[in-house]
Every structure is written in structure tokens, then in C-alpha cells.
Scaffold this motif. Sequence first.
Motif, PDB file in Angstrom:
ATOM      1  N   HIS A  33      11.143 -13.336  -9.680  1.00  0.00           N
ATOM      2  CA  HIS A  33      10.570 -12.139 -10.288  1.00  0.00           C
ATOM      3  C   HIS A  33       9.130 -11.911  -9.828  1.00  0.00           C
ATOM      4  CE1 HIS A  33      14.183 -12.196 -12.522  1.00  0.00           C
ATOM      5  NE2 HIS A  33      13.790 -11.358 -13.464  1.00  0.00           N
ATOM      6  N   THR A  34       8.277 -12.920  -9.976  1.00  0.00           N
ATOM      7  CA  THR A  34       6.883 -12.744  -9.551  1.00  0.00           C
ATOM      8  C   THR A  34       6.795 -12.615  -8.039  1.00  0.00           C
ATOM      9  OG1 THR A  34       6.616 -15.162  -9.605  1.00  0.00           O
ATOM     10  CG2 THR A  34       5.872 -13.920 -11.530  1.00  0.00           C
ATOM     11  N   GLY A  35       7.670 -13.324  -7.317  1.00  0.00           N
ATOM     12  CA  GLY A  35       7.670 -13.216  -5.866  1.00  0.00           C
ATOM     13  C   GLY A  35       8.062 -11.836  -5.392  1.00  0.00           C
ATOM     14  N   ALA A  36       8.992 -11.178  -6.094  1.00  0.00           N
ATOM     15  CA  ALA A  36       9.399  -9.828  -5.719  1.00  0.00           C
ATOM     16  C   ALA A  36       8.257  -8.846  -5.919  1.00  0.00           C
ATOM     17  CB  ALA A  36      10.613  -9.408  -6.541  1.00  0.00           C
ATOM     18  N   VAL A  37       7.543  -8.991  -7.028  1.00  0.00           N
ATOM     19  CA  VAL A  37       6.388  -8.120  -7.248  1.00  0.00           C
ATOM     20  C   VAL A  37       5.335  -8.374  -6.179  1.00  0.00           C
ATOM     21  CG1 VAL A  37       4.540  -7.503  -8.839  1.00  0.00           C
ATOM     22  CG2 VAL A  37       6.795  -7.996  -9.727  1.00  0.00           C
ATOM     23  N   ARG A  38       5.120  -9.630  -5.850  1.00  0.00           N
ATOM     24  CA  ARG A  38       4.152  -9.976  -4.814  1.00  0.00           C
ATOM     25  C   ARG A  38       4.502  -9.282  -3.489  1.00  0.00           C
ATOM     26  NH1 ARG A  38       0.706 -13.991  -2.673  1.00  0.00           N
ATOM     27  NH2 ARG A  38       1.283 -14.540  -0.537  1.00  0.00           N
ATOM     28  N   THR A  39       5.777  -9.279  -3.145  1.00  0.00           N
ATOM     29  CA  THR A  39       6.197  -8.630  -1.906  1.00  0.00           C
ATOM     30  C   THR A  39       5.920  -7.133  -1.943  1.00  0.00           C
ATOM     31  OG1 THR A  39       7.933 -10.299  -1.639  1.00  0.00           O
ATOM     32  CG2 THR A  39       8.129  -8.295  -0.322  1.00  0.00           C
ATOM     33  N   THR A  40       6.195  -6.487  -3.073  1.00  0.00           N
ATOM     34  CA  THR A  40       5.919  -5.046  -3.176  1.00  0.00           C
ATOM     35  C   THR A  40       4.427  -4.763  -3.068  1.00  0.00           C
ATOM     36  OG1 THR A  40       5.780  -5.002  -5.604  1.00  0.00           O
ATOM     37  CG2 THR A  40       7.959  -4.731  -4.629  1.00  0.00           C
ATOM     38  N   LEU A  41       3.599  -5.669  -3.581  1.00  0.00           N
ATOM     39  CA  LEU A  41       2.154  -5.485  -3.463  1.00  0.00           C
ATOM     40  C   LEU A  41       1.719  -5.599  -2.004  1.00  0.00           C
ATOM     41  CD1 LEU A  41       0.766  -7.483  -6.529  1.00  0.00           C
ATOM     42  CD2 LEU A  41       1.169  -5.038  -6.343  1.00  0.00           C
ATOM     43  N   LEU A  42       2.306  -6.529  -1.279  1.00  0.00           N
ATOM     44  CA  LEU A  42       1.973  -6.673   0.133  1.00  0.00           C
ATOM     45  C   LEU A  42       2.384  -5.436   0.927  1.00  0.00           C
ATOM     46  CD1 LEU A  42       3.103 -10.390   0.680  1.00  0.00           C
ATOM     47  CD2 LEU A  42       0.754  -9.542   0.475  1.00  0.00           C
ATOM     48  N   LEU A  43       3.538  -4.860   0.599  1.00  0.00           N
ATOM     49  CA  LEU A  43       3.994  -3.661   1.289  1.00  0.00           C
ATOM     50  C   LEU A  43       3.055  -2.490   1.026  1.00  0.00           C
ATOM     51  CD1 LEU A  43       7.849  -3.892   0.652  1.00  0.00           C
ATOM     52  CD2 LEU A  43       6.665  -4.190   2.839  1.00  0.00           C
ATOM     53  N   THR A  44       2.693  -2.306  -0.233  1.00  0.00           N
ATOM     54  CA  THR A  44       1.767  -1.227  -0.564  1.00  0.00           C
ATOM     55  C   THR A  44       0.401  -1.484   0.070  1.00  0.00           C
ATOM     56  OG1 THR A  44       2.919  -0.930  -2.667  1.00  0.00           O
ATOM     57  CG2 THR A  44       0.770   0.122  -2.462  1.00  0.00           C
ATOM     58  N   GLY A  45       0.002  -2.759   0.136  1.00  0.00           N
ATOM     59  CA  GLY A  45      -1.252  -3.100   0.800  1.00  0.00           C
ATOM     60  C   GLY A  45      -1.220  -2.779   2.277  1.00  0.00           C
ATOM     61  N   ALA A  46      -0.085  -3.005   2.921  1.00  0.00           N
ATOM     62  CA  ALA A  46       0.047  -2.691   4.337  1.00  0.00           C
ATOM     63  C   ALA A  46      -0.121  -1.192   4.575  1.00  0.00           C
ATOM     64  CB  ALA A  46       1.408  -3.154   4.850  1.00  0.00           C
ATOM     65  N   TYR A  47       0.510  -0.383   3.745  1.00  0.00           N
ATOM     66  CA  TYR A  47       0.391   1.075   3.889  1.00  0.00           C
ATOM     67  C   TYR A  47      -1.042   1.524   3.617  1.00  0.00           C
ATOM     68  CZ  TYR A  47       2.011   5.915   3.890  1.00  0.00           C
ATOM     69  OH  TYR A  47       2.205   7.236   4.195  1.00  0.00           O
ATOM     70  N   SER A  48      -1.680   0.916   2.625  1.00  0.00           N
ATOM     71  CA  SER A  48      -3.058   1.268   2.298  1.00  0.00           C
ATOM     72  C   SER A  48      -4.004   0.897   3.439  1.00  0.00           C
ATOM     73  CB  SER A  48      -3.490   0.570   1.007  1.00  0.00           C
ATOM     74  OG  SER A  48      -2.668   0.970  -0.083  1.00  0.00           O
ATOM     75  N   ALA A  49      -3.779  -0.263   4.044  1.00  0.00           N
ATOM     76  CA  ALA A  49      -4.607  -0.665   5.182  1.00  0.00           C
ATOM     77  C   ALA A  49      -4.424   0.300   6.344  1.00  0.00           C
ATOM     78  CB  ALA A  49      -4.255  -2.092   5.607  1.00  0.00           C
ATOM     79  N   ALA A  50      -3.187   0.734   6.558  1.00  0.00           N
ATOM     80  CA  ALA A  50      -2.936   1.709   7.622  1.00  0.00           C
ATOM     81  C   ALA A  50      -3.670   3.015   7.351  1.00  0.00           C
ATOM     82  CB  ALA A  50      -1.435   1.966   7.752  1.00  0.00           C
ATOM     83  N   ALA A  51      -3.677   3.439   6.083  1.00  0.00           N
ATOM     84  CA  ALA A  51      -4.390   4.661   5.717  1.00  0.00           C
ATOM     85  C   ALA A  51      -5.874   4.533   6.006  1.00  0.00           C
ATOM     86  CB  ALA A  51      -4.162   4.994   4.241  1.00  0.00           C
ATOM     87  N   GLY A  52      -6.395   3.306   5.944  1.00  0.00           N
ATOM     88  CA  GLY A  52      -7.788   3.061   6.272  1.00  0.00           C
ATOM     89  C   GLY A  52      -8.002   2.722   7.742  1.00  0.00           C
ATOM     90  N   ARG A  53      -6.963   2.917   8.559  1.00  0.00           N
ATOM     91  CA  ARG A  53      -7.008   2.681  10.008  1.00  0.00           C
ATOM     92  C   ARG A  53      -7.284   1.224  10.359  1.00  0.00           C
ATOM     93  NH1 ARG A  53      -4.866   6.840   9.433  1.00  0.00           N
ATOM     94  NH2 ARG A  53      -5.232   8.796  10.540  1.00  0.00           N
ATOM     95  N   ASP A  54      -6.865   0.323   9.488  1.00  0.00           N
ATOM     96  CA  ASP A  54      -7.017  -1.110   9.757  1.00  0.00           C
ATOM     97  C   ASP A  54      -5.665  -1.643  10.229  1.00  0.00           C
ATOM     98  OD1 ASP A  54      -7.433  -3.831   9.790  1.00  0.00           O
ATOM     99  OD2 ASP A  54      -8.401  -3.917   7.819  1.00  0.00           O
ATOM    100  N   ARG A  55      -5.403  -1.514  11.515  1.00  0.00           N
ATOM    101  CA  ARG A  55      -4.096  -1.849  12.069  1.00  0.00           C
ATOM    102  C   ARG A  55      -3.768  -3.334  11.907  1.00  0.00           C
ATOM    103  NH1 ARG A  55      -0.376   0.113  15.921  1.00  0.00           N
ATOM    104  NH2 ARG A  55       0.693  -1.577  17.041  1.00  0.00           N
ATOM    105  N   SER A  56      -4.717  -4.193  12.201  1.00  0.00           N
ATOM    106  CA  SER A  56      -4.426  -5.629  12.163  1.00  0.00           C
ATOM    107  C   SER A  56      -4.047  -6.078  10.760  1.00  0.00           C
ATOM    108  CB  SER A  56      -5.623  -6.426  12.683  1.00  0.00           C
ATOM    109  OG  SER A  56      -6.764  -6.219  11.855  1.00  0.00           O
TER     110      SER A  56
END
Length: 426
Positions: free
Chosen positions: A267-290
Motif C-alpha cells: 500500500h505505501t509502496g504503491a503511493v510512493r510510486t505514484t508520487l515518483l511518477l507525478t514528480g517526474a512529470y513535475s520535473a519535466a514541466a520545470g525542464r529538468d530532464r535528468s
Amino acid sequence: MGHASAEIGALLRGARCAKRLTQAQVGAVCGYSASAVSRIESGRLSLGYSSLMRFAAFLEIPFDRLCASAVPDIVNVATVAGGCRSDEEDAVRRRELLTGVVAAGATAVVGAGAASAVTPPDDLELSLFRLPQAAPVPLPRLVSRIAVARRDFCATEYTRLGQALPGLIASAEATRDASAGRAREEASVALARAYVLAAELATKQHSDAAWVAADRALSAARSSGIPVAVGEASRVLAIAMRRSGRSTAAVHLLTKEAADLDANRDHTGAVRTTLLLTGAYSAAAGRDRSTALSLLEEAEQEADRRRAVPGLFTVEATRTQVDVYRIGVLNVLGTPDEAVKVTARLDVSHLPTPERRARAWTDVARMWHALGDGRQTFSALRQVEQEAPQEVRRPALRALTAGLLYGPAQVEGLRDFAARTGALTA
């Protein structure tokens, strides 16, 4: 202009600069041109009460700072009755302060001829600021009602969800307030999830009410002490932050909350994964590709080694969902050509809800549109409509359809599609 206008202008300018927003960004939300915002900040253009409320809400200016600027037509509540305000009075005034920005955001949602396609703005406002009277209900009944509301969201029944949210949130607050001990913690989780749904609905409508709902969701979640609830609420708050241009802050919030979750529990691991996915999209929005690609890889590794946890979240922690996010991230980074091979292996039918399948086809449509393939773009848009008729009438989808309609390519059937989805302007 007078002294008060100059002080208000300086206050607005300082708040805008602190958030690193441009005058054009603030004006787009509050209904003014960039040049008008410039005149407001220099004291050459004064604001009426409702307009000032929109600016103050969006820029998160504390009410005491606003009142200290001596606005002529606003009572200085900091000195009313010569005493301090109560917590209840502060809450009322905060709701009044934020109402204007909700109205502004909702107005932008409903285009000509499309009012029936989205949740009525009044329902959204009611769900946050004009809650009906409600009595506490047994916790199992409250949880059941929230489950029904979540199913409506996943089925893209946004109008029905908007109609249900006011009473649902009011019941959740009444139940939480009447509870103690473990029951209060569980009621706080229920309240947090109701506000998460409100935030997600507001996000769909491009309404700044998402900020308010997400903030209240996180407050209720933290009160519960339940890590899963905190993670869910943090995710919707980070989305609101990203949409206001604060991508770096959103990534920081998401990665911090992800680090606090146990990756080894489903359960906590699944939420953690969704946070990482949203973080990836947010980083892309900030033009932080790496950072974006690194977070995607971490989310993919976790999704591969974790069994599915159905029915808990609006974003599932699966390999297919990672691929959907990868397409979105590559689109935002300006490299849609890299997403073509991901699209080739994507099986949208593996996604569990109409809302998620429609979101996947939306990202595919954006990819083909960026690559200049009008027919493939239209084909993906038709898939969105097939999965979720209300989804395709959202502002973002109508804008994509309009861009395709008025572009150089002639696509058969597009004009009829634009007309029935509200994208064809008179």
C-alpha cells in the motif's frame, strides 16, 4: 492613484515576485492582461473588491497583510472591536478571500455551448466554501459514499461527482468533528480523500480551487497520521503547485513525501510510486530532464517488483501507467519523437478506469500533434471520446481540438467532432 492603490500594488508585486511568476501568468488566472497587471502593481490602476480577492487568493497573501494596506472599501478586520480575531472568524474570512479566485477559475472552464459538459461552477464552489448543514454519519456509510464518489471520478462522471461533493465533504467534516481517538483518525482519512477528489475535479476544470482543496486534504491527512493519506494529498497539492509554475517546489514536496513511505509494503509502496511518477512529470514541466527521467526509472523499477493494489488510488502503480507518464514526460520535455516507441508498446486496455484510459489517449494525441500528424492526433482524440465523453470536453482537450481544427491539415470528421465537443467557436 491614491496611497492605498500604491500600497496594494507593491504588495501584489512583492507576492508575485516571491512566487517567481510573470505578470502574464498572474493576469491569465485573474482575468487581466500583463500590461494591466503592470499598471495595478505600479498603483496606476485600482482594483475592485472581487478582483482584489482573486489576486490575493492566487498569490496567497495573508489576510492581515492585505488589511494592513488600508484598502478604502474593505473593513480593516485586524482592528475590529479592538481585539483579536477568533479562529472561527479567521476561517470565515479565508473562505471569503478565496471565493473570488474560484469563481474566476470556474468561469474559464465553461466555454460557449459546453456548459453541460463539465461540472457546474456553483457545485465546485459549494463543495469548498458553502457547505450545507450535515450531521455525522456512521463511518462505514461515509467510506461507502466516498467509494461511490471515487468511482464517479474514475468513470469521468464529473457532473454527478460535482453535485455529490458538497454534501459528502460536509458529512465528512461533521463526522470528523464528532469523533475521537481512532475513529477521528479514520474520519480524517475519509475527509482527506473527499478533498482529494475535489482537488482532482478542480484540476480537471483548470480551476484554482484545486489549491484550496488540496491544502485542506493535506491538513486532514496529516491530522490522521496515516502515511498513505498524506501521500495521496501531497500528490494533488504538488499538481496544483506545478500548474502555478512552481515545478521545483512540487518535485521537492513529492520526493520528500516519497522518501517517508515504506517501499517494501504494497500500500505505501504503491503511493510512493505514484508520487515518483507525478514528480517526474513535475520535473519535466520545470525542464529538468535528468531528474524527470531518473524518477521515471525509479518508479518503473518499483512497479515491476510490486503486485498491483487495486481500488486505492486514481493513479495505479503499474508498468502500463509508467509508460503513460513516460509519454507525457517526453511530450513536456519537447522530445515527442522519443515517445513514439513507447506508444507502440502501450496497451491502453490494461488501464483500469475510463479516466486513466482517456488520460493515456490524451497524451498520445498530444504526442502526434507535436509531431505534426493531424490524422493520428484526431484518431487519439476519438479514442478519448469513446472512453469518456465528458473528458474530451475539458478545456485542455477543447484547446487541442481547436488547434487541430484551425491548423493546416484537413482531417475528415474533425469539424463535426469539434462542434459536438465545444471546441468549434462561432
